[in-house]
Design an enzyme around this catalytic site. Structure first.
Site, PDB file in Angstrom:
ATOM      1  N   ASN A  13      33.006  42.358  31.541  1.00 59.21           N
ATOM      2  CA  ASN A  13      33.707  43.513  31.199  1.00 59.21           C
ATOM      3  C   ASN A  13      34.031  43.670  29.854  1.00 59.21           C
ATOM      4  O   ASN A  13      34.938  43.183  29.337  1.00 59.21           O
ATOM      5  CB  ASN A  13      35.123  43.514  32.083  1.00 59.21           C
ATOM      6  N   LYS A  15      35.160  46.282  28.229  1.00 60.14           N
ATOM      7  CA  LYS A  15      36.468  47.073  27.952  1.00 60.14           C
ATOM      8  C   LYS A  15      35.953  48.045  26.675  1.00 60.14           C
ATOM      9  O   LYS A  15      34.696  48.337  26.757  1.00 60.14           O
ATOM     10  CB  LYS A  15      37.505  46.047  27.456  1.00 60.14           C
ATOM     11  N   HIS A  97      40.585  48.828  37.991  1.00 65.02           N
ATOM     12  CA  HIS A  97      41.107  47.808  37.021  1.00 65.02           C
ATOM     13  C   HIS A  97      42.529  47.922  36.523  1.00 65.02           C
ATOM     14  O   HIS A  97      42.786  49.112  36.367  1.00 65.02           O
ATOM     15  CB  HIS A  97      40.152  47.741  35.827  1.00 65.02           C
ATOM     16  N   GLU A  99      44.042  47.762  34.104  1.00 66.05           N
ATOM     17  CA  GLU A  99      44.389  48.564  32.638  1.00 66.05           C
ATOM     18  C   GLU A  99      44.178  49.886  33.047  1.00 66.05           C
ATOM     19  O   GLU A  99      44.925  50.709  32.340  1.00 66.05           O
ATOM     20  CB  GLU A  99      43.456  48.042  31.640  1.00 66.05           C
ATOM     21  N   GLU A 172      42.656  39.709  40.170  1.00 67.08           N
ATOM     22  CA  GLU A 172      42.891  39.595  38.881  1.00 67.08           C
ATOM     23  C   GLU A 172      44.433  39.803  38.805  1.00 67.08           C
ATOM     24  O   GLU A 172      45.087  40.749  38.551  1.00 67.08           O
ATOM     25  CB  GLU A 172      42.348  40.653  38.014  1.00 67.08           C
ATOM     26  N   GLY A 178      44.074  38.971  29.808  1.00 65.41           N
ATOM     27  CA  GLY A 178      44.089  39.031  27.946  1.00 65.41           C
ATOM     28  C   GLY A 178      45.187  38.468  27.615  1.00 65.41           C
ATOM     29  O   GLY A 178      45.485  38.607  26.583  1.00 65.41           O
ATOM     30  N   SER A 217      41.515  35.932  31.789  1.00 60.25           N
ATOM     31  CA  SER A 217      41.497  34.954  30.951  1.00 60.25           C
ATOM     32  C   SER A 217      40.381  33.814  31.304  1.00 60.25           C
ATOM     33  O   SER A 217      40.600  32.690  30.590  1.00 60.25           O
ATOM     34  CB  SER A 217      42.973  34.509  30.439  1.00 60.25           C
TER      35      SER A 217
HETATM   36  C1  PEP Z   1      39.249  41.753  32.755  1.00 63.07           C
HETATM   37  O1  PEP Z   1      38.864  42.656  31.775  1.00 63.07           O
HETATM   38  O2  PEP Z   1      39.064  42.109  33.635  1.00 63.07           O
HETATM   39  C2  PEP Z   1      39.856  40.362  32.258  1.00 63.07           C
HETATM   40  C3  PEP Z   1      39.957  39.565  33.356  1.00 63.07           C
HETATM   41  O3  PEP Z   1      40.026  40.242  30.939  1.00 63.07           O
HETATM   42  P1  PEP Z   1      40.255  38.830  30.404  1.00 63.07           P
HETATM   43  O4  PEP Z   1      39.145  37.862  30.771  1.00 63.07           O
HETATM   44  O5  PEP Z   1      40.220  39.278  28.735  1.00 63.07           O
HETATM   45  O6  PEP Z   1      41.579  38.349  31.029  1.00 63.07           O
END
Ligand code: PEP
Length: 267
Positions: A13, A15, A97, A99, A172, A178, A217
């Site tokens: 992803n 982003k 997601h 975010e 997640e 992040g 992460s």
């Molecule tokens: C994500 O974008 O779903 C994600 C898990 O980001 P990150 O790996 O940066 O935590």
């Protein structure tokens, strides 16, 4: 009884990173560095780079995904992109997601309609679910994820047990996205199984085969803890997915799990 067969899937992803000038080249470099055919690989660039990434990945077995779609197929929604518009550019789509739940106040009901649009358009959705830190601290992580799944999937599975065929779920935990913090592998593993149990309880056909990824992460250094868990089928990778060496390490580790499952007859 036949063993359950689940693929190993790594979804990148990007982003709101990359530009039209560099997205295609990054996608090609990742494809070259991650050529492990037993691992399903998907790259989700920003919408404006879907065509460039799709062109760059032609001839490889890396799939293209979108990061979101609108909950309607067409209509007066200025600036939005719908699932039928994505078909031809992408074959996968992230939905729900955290975010977007946070910044666009997406609800489970809205996410459910987005999932439906994906299925109608032939896109394979990755439904993202996960709890906030205070929900985990209060012992409500599983209940939160159950509520999200019921809200997003209940109406779809209600249309028929195979109405959500092709679905992938990404667990997640919001506090791990992040932040550099990861969940414990064992906690993520029990949540992955709980997700399949909820899908089964909702009446989903063959919920034991539902792929569940971990996200939060993930790096090449941490992926092993998650892929060591038989209930976890891969990762949704954010920040680290912008680095070719990180993706190479993550997919190389994923290929070890994919090979082991193949040999054991479970993948
Ligand atoms: C994500 O974008 O779903 C994600 C898990 O980001 P990150 O790996 O940066 O935590």
């Amino acid at each position: 009884m036949m063993p359950v067969v689940r693929p190993v899937v790594i979804v990148a992803n990007w982003k709101m990173h990359t530009t039209l000038a560099d997205a295609g080249e990054l996608a090609s470099s990742i494809a070259r560095a991650t050529a492990h055919p037993r691992v399903t690989r998907v790259i989700c660039p920003p919408h404006v780079s879907l065509a460039a990434v799709s062109a760059a990945l032609r001839g490889t077995d890396v799939a293209v995904g979108a990061q979101d779609c609108h909950s309607e197929a067409f209509g007066p929604y200025t600036g939005s992109v719908s699932a039928p518009m994505l078909a031809g550019l992408a074959t996968w789509c992230l939905v729900g997601h955290s975010e977007r739940r946070r910044d666009q106040t997406e609800t489970d009901e809205l996410i459910s309609r987005k999932l439906l649009r994906c299925f109608e358009a032939g896109l394979r959705p990755v439904l993202c679910v996960g709890e906030q830190l205070e929900e985990r601290d209060d012992g409500r992580a599983a209940a939160t994820v159950r509520t999200q799944l019921e809200g997003a999937l209940g109406a779809i599975i209600g249309r028929g047990p195979d109405a959500a065929a092709g679905l992938v779920v990404a667990y997640e935990p919001v506090w791990a996205i992040g932040t550099g913090r990861t969940a414990r592998g064992a906690d993520a593993a029990s949540m992955a199984q709980a997700i399949r149990d909820v899908a089964d309880g909702l009446g989903m056909d063959d919920a034991a085969s539902l792929p569940v990824l971990y996200g939060g992460s993930v790096t090449s250094a941490t992926i092993g803890e998650f892929l060591a868990e038989p209930t976890i089928d891969g990762a949704l990778v954010g920040g680290a997915s912008l680095k070719v060496e990180e993706m190479a390490g993550i997919v190389a580790r994923a290929s070890v799990t994919a090979e082991a499952r193949q040999s054991a007859g479970v993948a």
